[in-house]
Design a protein around this motif. Structure first.
Motif, PDB file in Angstrom:
ATOM      1  N   TYR A   1     -29.075 -30.631  34.701  1.00 15.84           N
ATOM      2  CA  TYR A   1     -28.653 -29.925  35.915  1.00 15.84           C
ATOM      3  C   TYR A   1     -28.019 -28.579  35.605  1.00 15.84           C
ATOM      4  O   TYR A   1     -28.187 -27.619  36.342  1.00 15.84           O
ATOM      5  CB  TYR A   1     -27.690 -30.791  36.741  1.00 15.84           C
ATOM      6  CG  TYR A   1     -26.301 -30.882  36.150  1.00 15.84           C
ATOM      7  CD1 TYR A   1     -25.307 -29.979  36.516  1.00 15.84           C
ATOM      8  CD2 TYR A   1     -25.972 -31.865  35.227  1.00 15.84           C
ATOM      9  CE1 TYR A   1     -24.032 -30.042  35.975  1.00 15.84           C
ATOM     10  CE2 TYR A   1     -24.712 -31.942  34.684  1.00 15.84           C
ATOM     11  CZ  TYR A   1     -23.754 -31.024  35.058  1.00 15.84           C
ATOM     12  OH  TYR A   1     -22.503 -31.103  34.517  1.00 15.84           O
ATOM     13  N   ASN A   2     -27.273 -28.485  34.492  1.00  9.68           N
ATOM     14  CA  ASN A   2     -26.601 -27.218  34.174  1.00  9.68           C
ATOM     15  C   ASN A   2     -27.568 -26.153  33.651  1.00  9.68           C
ATOM     16  O   ASN A   2     -27.190 -24.995  33.527  1.00  9.68           O
ATOM     17  CB  ASN A   2     -25.448 -27.434  33.198  1.00  9.68           C
ATOM     18  CG  ASN A   2     -25.883 -28.179  31.953  1.00  9.68           C
ATOM     19  OD1 ASN A   2     -27.044 -28.525  31.798  1.00  9.68           O
ATOM     20  ND2 ASN A   2     -24.939 -28.441  31.073  1.00  9.68           N
ATOM     21  N   ASP A   3     -28.819 -26.534  33.348  1.00 15.06           N
ATOM     22  CA  ASP A   3     -29.836 -25.576  32.911  1.00 15.06           C
ATOM     23  C   ASP A   3     -30.791 -25.193  34.037  1.00 15.06           C
ATOM     24  O   ASP A   3     -31.767 -24.493  33.793  1.00 15.06           O
ATOM     25  CB  ASP A   3     -30.646 -26.157  31.752  1.00 15.06           C
ATOM     26  CG  ASP A   3     -29.798 -26.356  30.512  1.00 15.06           C
ATOM     27  OD1 ASP A   3     -28.819 -25.604  30.333  1.00 15.06           O
ATOM     28  OD2 ASP A   3     -30.117 -27.265  29.721  1.00 15.06           O
TER      29      ASP A   3
ATOM     30  N   VAL B   1     -39.402 -25.155  37.384  1.00 15.94           N
ATOM     31  CA  VAL B   1     -37.969 -25.320  37.168  1.00 15.94           C
ATOM     32  C   VAL B   1     -37.479 -24.041  36.508  1.00 15.94           C
ATOM     33  O   VAL B   1     -37.809 -23.767  35.348  1.00 15.94           O
ATOM     34  CB  VAL B   1     -37.661 -26.558  36.291  1.00 15.94           C
ATOM     35  CG1 VAL B   1     -36.172 -26.681  36.056  1.00 15.94           C
ATOM     36  CG2 VAL B   1     -38.204 -27.816  36.952  1.00 15.94           C
ATOM     37  N   LEU B   2     -36.715 -23.247  37.250  1.00 18.18           N
ATOM     38  CA  LEU B   2     -36.240 -21.960  36.756  1.00 18.18           C
ATOM     39  C   LEU B   2     -34.835 -22.100  36.198  1.00 18.18           C
ATOM     40  O   LEU B   2     -33.953 -22.646  36.861  1.00 18.18           O
ATOM     41  CB  LEU B   2     -36.248 -20.915  37.873  1.00 18.18           C
ATOM     42  CG  LEU B   2     -37.604 -20.309  38.228  1.00 18.18           C
ATOM     43  CD1 LEU B   2     -38.460 -21.297  38.981  1.00 18.18           C
ATOM     44  CD2 LEU B   2     -37.418 -19.064  39.025  1.00 18.18           C
ATOM     45  N   SER B   3     -34.660 -21.599  34.994  1.00 17.85           N
ATOM     46  CA  SER B   3     -33.356 -21.601  34.338  1.00 17.85           C
ATOM     47  C   SER B   3     -32.740 -20.216  34.456  1.00 17.85           C
ATOM     48  O   SER B   3     -33.419 -19.255  34.813  1.00 17.85           O
ATOM     49  CB  SER B   3     -33.512 -21.993  32.866  1.00 17.85           C
ATOM     50  OG  SER B   3     -33.992 -23.311  32.776  1.00 17.85           O
ATOM     51  N   PRO B   4     -31.452 -20.081  34.134  1.00 15.43           N
ATOM     52  CA  PRO B   4     -30.808 -18.770  34.267  1.00 15.43           C
ATOM     53  C   PRO B   4     -31.456 -17.658  33.453  1.00 15.43           C
ATOM     54  O   PRO B   4     -31.395 -16.504  33.825  1.00 15.43           O
ATOM     55  CB  PRO B   4     -29.367 -19.022  33.807  1.00 15.43           C
ATOM     56  CG  PRO B   4     -29.155 -20.467  34.047  1.00 15.43           C
ATOM     57  CD  PRO B   4     -30.483 -21.122  33.825  1.00 15.43           C
TER      58      PRO B   4
ATOM     59  N   PRO C   1     -32.254 -24.998  45.581  1.00 20.55           N
ATOM     60  CA  PRO C   1     -31.280 -24.401  44.656  1.00 20.55           C
ATOM     61  C   PRO C   1     -30.391 -25.466  44.025  1.00 20.55           C
ATOM     62  O   PRO C   1     -29.933 -26.393  44.696  1.00 20.55           O
ATOM     63  CB  PRO C   1     -30.467 -23.468  45.555  1.00 20.55           C
ATOM     64  CG  PRO C   1     -30.575 -24.079  46.910  1.00 20.55           C
ATOM     65  CD  PRO C   1     -31.917 -24.750  46.976  1.00 20.55           C
ATOM     66  N   ILE C   2     -30.164 -25.332  42.721  1.00 21.45           N
ATOM     67  CA  ILE C   2     -29.260 -26.230  42.002  1.00 21.45           C
ATOM     68  C   ILE C   2     -28.074 -25.428  41.464  1.00 21.45           C
ATOM     69  O   ILE C   2     -26.938 -25.890  41.498  1.00 21.45           O
ATOM     70  CB  ILE C   2     -29.995 -26.953  40.842  1.00 21.45           C
ATOM     71  CG1 ILE C   2     -31.209 -27.723  41.369  1.00 21.45           C
ATOM     72  CG2 ILE C   2     -29.048 -27.870  40.078  1.00 21.45           C
ATOM     73  CD1 ILE C   2     -30.901 -28.830  42.351  1.00 21.45           C
ATOM     74  N   ASN C   3     -28.341 -24.232  40.940  1.00 22.19           N
ATOM     75  CA  ASN C   3     -27.326 -23.301  40.431  1.00 22.19           C
ATOM     76  C   ASN C   3     -26.440 -23.903  39.344  1.00 22.19           C
ATOM     77  O   ASN C   3     -25.271 -23.539  39.214  1.00 22.19           O
ATOM     78  CB  ASN C   3     -26.460 -22.764  41.575  1.00 22.19           C
ATOM     79  CG  ASN C   3     -27.267 -21.991  42.580  1.00 22.19           C
ATOM     80  OD1 ASN C   3     -28.218 -21.296  42.215  1.00 22.19           O
ATOM     81  ND2 ASN C   3     -26.921 -22.123  43.845  1.00 22.19           N
ATOM     82  N   GLY C   4     -26.959 -24.852  38.565  1.00 23.58           N
ATOM     83  CA  GLY C   4     -26.208 -25.445  37.469  1.00 23.58           C
ATOM     84  C   GLY C   4     -25.020 -26.268  37.906  1.00 23.58           C
ATOM     85  O   GLY C   4     -24.108 -26.524  37.122  1.00 23.58           O
TER      86      GLY C   4
END
Length: 185
Positions: free
Chosen positions: A84-86, A35-38, A163-166
């Protein structure tokens, strides 16, 4: 005749009796998850455990990088929650996919190489060192498996990127796809 019928009944009933004690969680496939965060160093590694309404739960091992089926069934893991936003991207790959793909492609390459080697064989004409048809097939099998191993490594290393992109809308669109890779369906 009665003994024969009795033996037949015992043989046919034995597999049904022994399968009653089977663990129900052993059939689930385990997918390694990233799980990759920004941020650059904000990556959660483990197994996608569950997908909630606006977050995912990732099970990580207590003592090693890679969580095992025994850890999951014994409950010896840590659950990390990612909202989701992370989440920038979620990457999944089936556990032990590299050795599985290496073996598969090496066997496929060996069989195709053996067939090609047997087809290419021509009977010798003249003097010198010549190979038999079986030796041609063996050389083809070795060559095919040598070619199949790196192909297996490359296909085993492929990760599925979601991709989720927050974004909550993107998260909801990919929820069904994410549930396919969770440990707890």
């Amino acid at each position: 005749m009665k003994r024969l019928i009795l033996i037949w009944v015992i043989i046919w009933c034995f597999p049904f009796l022994s399968s009653a004690q089977k663990d129900t969680l052993t059939g689930f496939k385990i997918y390694r998850t990233w799980v990759l965060s920004p941020g650059e160093f904000n990556t959660i590694k483990g197994t996608l455990f569950q997908v909630a309404d606006s977050s995912v739960l990732v099970a990580t091992s207590l003592n090693e990088y890679k969580i095992s089926r025994n850890d999951l069934s014994a409950g010896s893991f840590i659950l990390l929650k990612a909202d989701y936003n992370d989440i920038e991207i979620i990457k999944v790959r089936r556990s032990n996919s590299v050795p599985r793909e290496i073996l598969t492609f090496a066997l496929v390459g060996a069989s195709v190489g053996a067939i090609i080697g047997a087809i290419v064989y021509e009977p010798p004409s003249g003097y010198g060192m010549y190979f038999t048809q079986a030796e041609y097939a063996g050389i083809g099998a070795v060559t095919g498996s040598i070619i199949g191993v790196p192909v297996g490594v490359l296909t085993g290393l492929v990760k599925i990127k979601i991709p989720i992109n927050g974004n909550i809308d993107t998260f909801n669109q990919n929820r069904i796809k994410l549930k396919k890779y969770t440990y707890m369906h």
